[in-house]
Write an enzyme that holds these catalytic residues in place. Structure first.
Site, mmCIF file in Angstrom:
data_model
loop_
_atom_site.group_PDB
_atom_site.id
_atom_site.type_symbol
_atom_site.label_atom_id
_atom_site.label_comp_id
_atom_site.label_asym_id
_atom_site.label_seq_id
_atom_site.Cartn_x
_atom_site.Cartn_y
_atom_site.Cartn_z
ATOM 1 C CD GLU A 110 49.835 44.046 44.493
ATOM 2 O OE1 GLU A 110 48.787 43.412 44.444
ATOM 3 O OE2 GLU A 110 50.784 43.857 43.683
ATOM 4 N N GLY A 166 53.150 44.736 43.540
ATOM 5 C CA GLY A 166 53.050 45.654 42.397
ATOM 6 C C GLY A 166 52.143 46.816 42.739
ATOM 7 C CB THR A 167 50.024 48.997 40.659
ATOM 8 O OG1 THR A 167 51.236 49.228 39.948
ATOM 9 C CG2 THR A 167 49.292 50.301 40.853
ATOM 10 N N GLY A 184 45.566 46.947 43.683
ATOM 11 C CA GLY A 184 44.346 46.779 42.879
ATOM 12 C C GLY A 184 44.503 45.758 41.776
ATOM 13 N N GLY A 185 45.764 45.387 41.458
ATOM 14 C CA GLY A 185 45.997 44.285 40.521
ATOM 15 C C GLY A 185 45.782 44.629 39.059
ATOM 16 C CB THR A 186 45.810 42.293 36.161
ATOM 17 O OG1 THR A 186 47.003 41.680 36.646
ATOM 18 C CG2 THR A 186 45.847 42.358 34.648
ATOM 19 C CG HIS A 198 8.886 44.280 16.882
ATOM 20 N ND1 HIS A 198 9.714 43.621 16.004
ATOM 21 C CD2 HIS A 198 8.238 45.234 16.165
ATOM 22 C CE1 HIS A 198 9.571 44.133 14.794
ATOM 23 N NE2 HIS A 198 8.682 45.123 14.867
HETATM 24 C C1 LIG Z 1 44.931 43.964 28.796
HETATM 25 C C2 LIG Z 1 44.005 43.056 29.557
HETATM 26 C C3 LIG Z 1 42.635 43.183 29.398
HETATM 27 C C4 LIG Z 1 41.782 42.343 30.082
HETATM 28 N N1 LIG Z 1 40.436 42.493 29.886
HETATM 29 C C5 LIG Z 1 39.581 41.676 30.534
HETATM 30 C C6 LIG Z 1 38.186 41.825 30.353
HETATM 31 O O1 LIG Z 1 37.709 42.677 29.608
HETATM 32 N N2 LIG Z 1 37.366 40.992 31.027
HETATM 33 C C7 LIG Z 1 37.849 40.021 31.860
HETATM 34 O O2 LIG Z 1 37.067 39.276 32.437
HETATM 35 N N3 LIG Z 1 39.182 39.873 32.062
HETATM 36 C C8 LIG Z 1 40.045 40.680 31.420
HETATM 37 N N4 LIG Z 1 41.394 40.542 31.628
HETATM 38 C C9 LIG Z 1 41.870 39.503 32.576
HETATM 39 C C10 LIG Z 1 41.763 39.998 34.036
HETATM 40 O O3 LIG Z 1 42.406 41.239 34.154
HETATM 41 C C11 LIG Z 1 42.404 38.974 34.981
HETATM 42 O O4 LIG Z 1 41.811 37.720 34.761
HETATM 43 C C12 LIG Z 1 42.195 39.350 36.444
HETATM 44 O O5 LIG Z 1 42.588 40.673 36.685
HETATM 45 C C13 LIG Z 1 42.969 38.395 37.351
HETATM 46 O O6 LIG Z 1 42.780 38.772 38.686
HETATM 47 P P1 LIG Z 1 43.633 38.138 39.872
HETATM 48 O O7 LIG Z 1 43.047 38.671 41.129
HETATM 49 O O8 LIG Z 1 43.748 36.687 39.686
HETATM 50 O O9 LIG Z 1 45.093 38.706 39.679
HETATM 51 P P2 LIG Z 1 45.650 40.215 39.643
HETATM 52 O O10 LIG Z 1 44.581 41.224 39.550
HETATM 53 O O11 LIG Z 1 46.706 40.217 38.611
HETATM 54 O O12 LIG Z 1 46.300 40.405 41.086
HETATM 55 C C14 LIG Z 1 47.469 39.746 41.433
HETATM 56 C C15 LIG Z 1 48.355 40.696 42.203
HETATM 57 O O13 LIG Z 1 49.341 39.929 42.874
HETATM 58 C C16 LIG Z 1 50.561 40.651 42.903
HETATM 59 N N5 LIG Z 1 51.648 39.686 43.106
HETATM 60 C C17 LIG Z 1 52.108 38.736 42.251
HETATM 61 N N6 LIG Z 1 53.066 37.998 42.844
HETATM 62 C C18 LIG Z 1 53.206 38.492 44.098
HETATM 63 C C19 LIG Z 1 54.040 38.132 45.207
HETATM 64 N N7 LIG Z 1 54.896 37.122 45.143
HETATM 65 N N8 LIG Z 1 53.938 38.859 46.321
HETATM 66 C C20 LIG Z 1 53.052 39.891 46.427
HETATM 67 N N9 LIG Z 1 52.248 40.254 45.420
HETATM 68 C C21 LIG Z 1 52.306 39.552 44.287
HETATM 69 C C22 LIG Z 1 50.595 41.334 41.541
HETATM 70 O O14 LIG Z 1 51.412 42.488 41.604
HETATM 71 C C23 LIG Z 1 49.116 41.678 41.317
HETATM 72 O O15 LIG Z 1 48.803 43.002 41.696
HETATM 73 C C24 LIG Z 1 42.296 41.368 30.968
HETATM 74 C C25 LIG Z 1 43.668 41.249 31.159
HETATM 75 C C26 LIG Z 1 44.517 42.093 30.462
HETATM 76 C C27 LIG Z 1 45.998 41.963 30.682
#
Ligand SMILES: Cc1cc2nc3c(=O)[nH]c(=O)nc-3n(C[C@H](O)[C@H](O)[C@H](O)COP(=O)(O)OP(=O)(O)OC[C@H]3O[C@@H](n4cnc5c(N)ncnc54)[C@H](O)[C@@H]3O)c2cc1C
Ligand SMILES: NC(=O)c1ccc[n+]([C@@H]2O[C@H](COP(=O)([O-])OP(=O)(O)OC[C@H]3O[C@@H](n4cnc5c(N)ncnc54)[C@H](O)[C@@H]3O)[C@@H](O)[C@H]2O)c1
Length: 470
Positions: free
Chosen positions: A31, A33-34, A36-38, A451
C-alpha cells in the site's frame, strides 16, 4: 527477493482478499497511500458521514411548509470533521496494524510497487517481491486538468476537501458529476455559498435524461450553477481568496470569487502507478487494465497466468459495491483455478447522495429505445411522482419521481431511475427484481406493498406500466 503465494497491490478492496484460506500461506499486501484505500479514507464513507448532517441542516428548509419551524443556526465544522475522521483514521490504523503486526503470514509493504515482470514487483525502496499470484487492486485518483492556477493551495480535490481547517464561506466546484453534486449539497447545506462551473448544459449528464434535466433544475434552485462554462484560470488574491476566470460557450468572460475551489472532473485509473503499460498488459481506451470475465489481466487478449485485477483500476464502474463484488470473484478464483467465477456486471446500481438523492440501475430511456429497435420490442415508460402517494402528501413533496422502463409485452424491467427522498433505499427491490428476473407485472401485483409507505410510489409506477389483460 522475497517470494509469496499471493501479492496484493492496494489495501482498499484488495485487503478483503486475505481470507482464512490463506492462513498457512505467505501473503504480501502493498500500500503506497493510506491503509484502507479510497472508500474508507477519502471516498464513500467520509462523504456520506458529511451527507447525513447536511440532510439534518436542510430539514429546516423543508419543515416550514409543513407547519414546523426549525432553524439551522450554525455548523461546527471542526466538530463535524473531527467526529468523522477520528472514527475513520482509527479504523484505517487498526486495519494497518492488524496486517502489519498481528498476522504472522502477512507482510505489509508501505510503499508503491511496480511490475518488472509478470509476477515480479519492485517497491519504491528497491525490495523485490515475487508471487505465484498477483492481484492489482490499485484503484484510481482524481484528475486535475491543466488549467493555470489549479496548483494553488486553495484548490482541492475530494482527497483533501473534507479535511479543511475551516469551512469555506464560498466554494467554486469545477465539474458536474457525482462528486460535484454530492459536495455541492454538503457544503451548501452546512452554510457555504456554492457555485458550480459546468461545461455542458446539464448536471449528471450520464444519467437518464428525465433525472438529469430535473436534477439540473433543482440544482439551479439551490446553488449557483453556471452551465456552458469553462474555468480557464484561477488566481490568488491578497486576502487569501481566489478569483476564477470563467468563459461561456459564446466567448463571454466572467469572474467568480471563492475561498476554496474543488476540482471534481473525474478519476483516472492508477494503471501508470503499477507500470501496467511497461509490463505489456492490455489497457482499455480510457487507461484501465483490461481483464476478462474472470478478472484475469490480459495481454493481447489472452490471460496472463497468475495476474488479476479488480476495482477502479480495471472496472468500467468506479463504485465500491462493484469493487467488492469483483474482489469476491477474485477471492474465489484464486483458490479455485478449475472452477472460475465470472463477474456479473449486468445490473450495476448507483446512488448520488446529493439533494434530492438519486438512484439508478439498468438502461436509460435512450438506451432502452436503442435496445428496442435492435430487438424489435417496445418500451413502456412509467414516471410516477412521489406527490401522487399518501407518503408524498405527508412530505408535501413536489419533485420526487420514480421512472421505470420495461419491455411492453413481457414486463421485463430494463431500468429504474429515482430522484427524491431515500432514493438509494427505494430502488433496492427494483435491483432485486432485475437480478432475479421478476417482471414488472408480477412484482406489482404478486406481493403486498405496505400502506402508506413511500414504497407505494414504486408500486404505482409498476402498475402504470400496464398489466397483461388476463
Ligand atoms: C469522494 C468519493 C465518494 C465516493 N462515494 C462512493 C459511494 O458513495 N458509493 C460507491 O459505490 N462508490 C463511491 N466512490 C467510489 C469508490 O470509493 C471506489 O470505487 C472504490 O473505493 C475503489 O476501490 P478499489 O479497491 O478499486 O481502490 P482503492 O480503494 O482506491 O484502493 C487502491 C489503493 O491502492 C494504492 N495504490 C495505488 N497504486 C499503488 C502502487 N503502485 N503501489 C502500492 N499501492 C498502490 C492506493 O494508495 C489505494 O489505497 C466514491 C469515490 C470518491 C472519490
Ligand atoms: N455516490 C457514488 O457512488 C459516488 C460518489 C462520488 C464519486 N463516485 C465515483 O467517482 C467517480 C468520479 O467522480 P467525479 O464526479 O469526479 O466524475 P464524473 O465522471 O462523475 O464527473 C466528472 C465531471 O467533470 C466534467 N469534466 C471533465 N473534465 C473536465 C474539464 N477539463 N473541465 C471541466 N469539467 C470537466 C465532466 O463533464 C463531468 O461533469 C464517479 O464517476 C463515480 O463512479 C461515486
Amino acid at each position: 527477493m522475497v517470494h509469496y503465494d499471493l501479492a496484493i497491490i492496494g489495501s482498499g478492496s484488495g485487503n478483503t482478499l486475505i481470507t482464512p484460506e490463506w492462513d498457512n500461506k505467505k501473503v504480501a499486501i502493498i500500500e503506497g497511500g493510506t491503509f484502507g484505500g479510497t472508500c474508507l479514507n477519502v471516498g464513500c464513507i467520509p462523504t456520506k458521514m458529511l451527507v447525513y448532517p447536511a440532510e439534518l441542516a436542510r430539514a429546516a428548509d423543508d419543515a416550514g411548509r409543513l407547519g414546523v419551524d426549525l432553524q439551522h443556526t450554525g455548523t461546527r465544522w471542526a466538530d463535524l470533521r473531527d467526529r468523522i475522521f477520528t472514527r475513520i483514521d482509527s479504523i484505517s490504523e487498526a486495519g494497518r496494524a492488524y496486517r502489519a503486526d498481528e498476522l504472522q503470514h502477512v507482510d505489509l509493504y508501505e510503499e508503491e510497487a511496480r511490475f518488472t515482470a509478470d509476477r515480479t514487483l519492485v517497491t519504491a525502496s528497491g525490495a523485490v517481491i515475487t508471487a505465484d499470484q498477483v492481484v492489482i487492486a490499485a484503484g484510481s485518483r482524481p484528475v486535475v486538468p491543466g488549467i493555470p492556477g489549479l496548483d494553488l493551495p486553495q484548490v482541492h480535490t475530494s482527497d483533501t476537501v473534507m479535511r479543511l481547517d475551516e469551512q469555506p464561506r464560498r466554494m467554486l466546484i469545477i465539474g458536474g458529476g457525482y462528486i460535484a453534486a454530492e459536495f455541492a449539497h454538503v457544503f451548501s447545506a452546512l452554510g457555504t455559498d456554492v457555485t458550480l462551473a459546468v461545461r455542458s448544459g446539464q448536471l449528471l449528464r450520464s444519467l437518464d435524461h428525465t433525472v438529469s434535466e430535473r436534477f439540473t433544475e433543482r440544482a439551479q434552485s439551490q446553488w449557483t450553477v453556471l452551465t456552458g462554462r469553462q474555468v480557464t484560470r484561477v488566481d490568488s488574491n491578497a486576502d487569501g481568496s481566489v478569483t476564477a476566470t470563467v468563459v461561456a460557450t459564446d466567448g463571454g468572460e466572467s469572474k467568480v470569487g471563492a475561498d476554496v475551489v474543488l476540482v471534481a472532473t473525474g478519476r483516472t485509473p492508477n494503471s501508470d502507478r503499477v507500470g501496467a503499460l511497461e509490463a505489456g498488459f492490455d489497457l482499455t481506451a480510457d487507461g484501465r487494465i483490461a481483464v476478462d470475465a474472470f478478472q484475469r489481466v490480459t495481454r493481447e487478449g489472452k490471460p496472463v497466468p497468475g495476474v488479476w485485477a479488480l476495482g477502479d483500476i480495471s472496472s468500467p464502474f468506479q463504485l465500491k459495491h462493484v469493487a467488492n463484488h469483483e474482489a469476491r470473484v477474485v477471492s474465489h478464483n484464486l483458490l479455485h483455478p478449475d472452477a472460475l467465477h465470472a463477474s456479473d456486471h449486468r445490473y450495476v446500481p448507483a446512488a448520488v447522495f446529493t439533494r434530492p438523492q438519486i438512484a439508478t440501475v439498468g438502461l436509460t430511456e435512450e438506451q432502452a429505445l436503442e435496445r428496442a429497435e435492435r430487438t424489435g420490442s417496445r418500451v413502456a415508460v412509467a414516471v410516477q411522482q412521489y406527490g401522487s402517494t399518501a407518503y408524498g402528501w405527508a412530505m408535501e413533496d413536489t419533485t420526487g419521481i420514480v421512472k421505470i422502463l420495461a419491455e411492453e409485452d413481457t414486463g421485463t424491467i430494463l431500468g429504474a431511475h429515482i430522484m427524491g427522498h431515500e432514493a438509494s433505499n427505494l430502488i433496492q427491490p427494483l435491483i432485486q427484481a432485475m437480478h432475479f428476473g421478476l417482471d414488472a407485472f408480477t412484482m406489482a401485483r404478486g406481493q403486498y406493498w405496505i400502506h402508506p409507505a413511500l414504497a407505494e410510489v414504486v408500486e404505482n409506477a409498476l402498475l402504470s406500466l400496464r398489466a397483461p389483460s388476463t
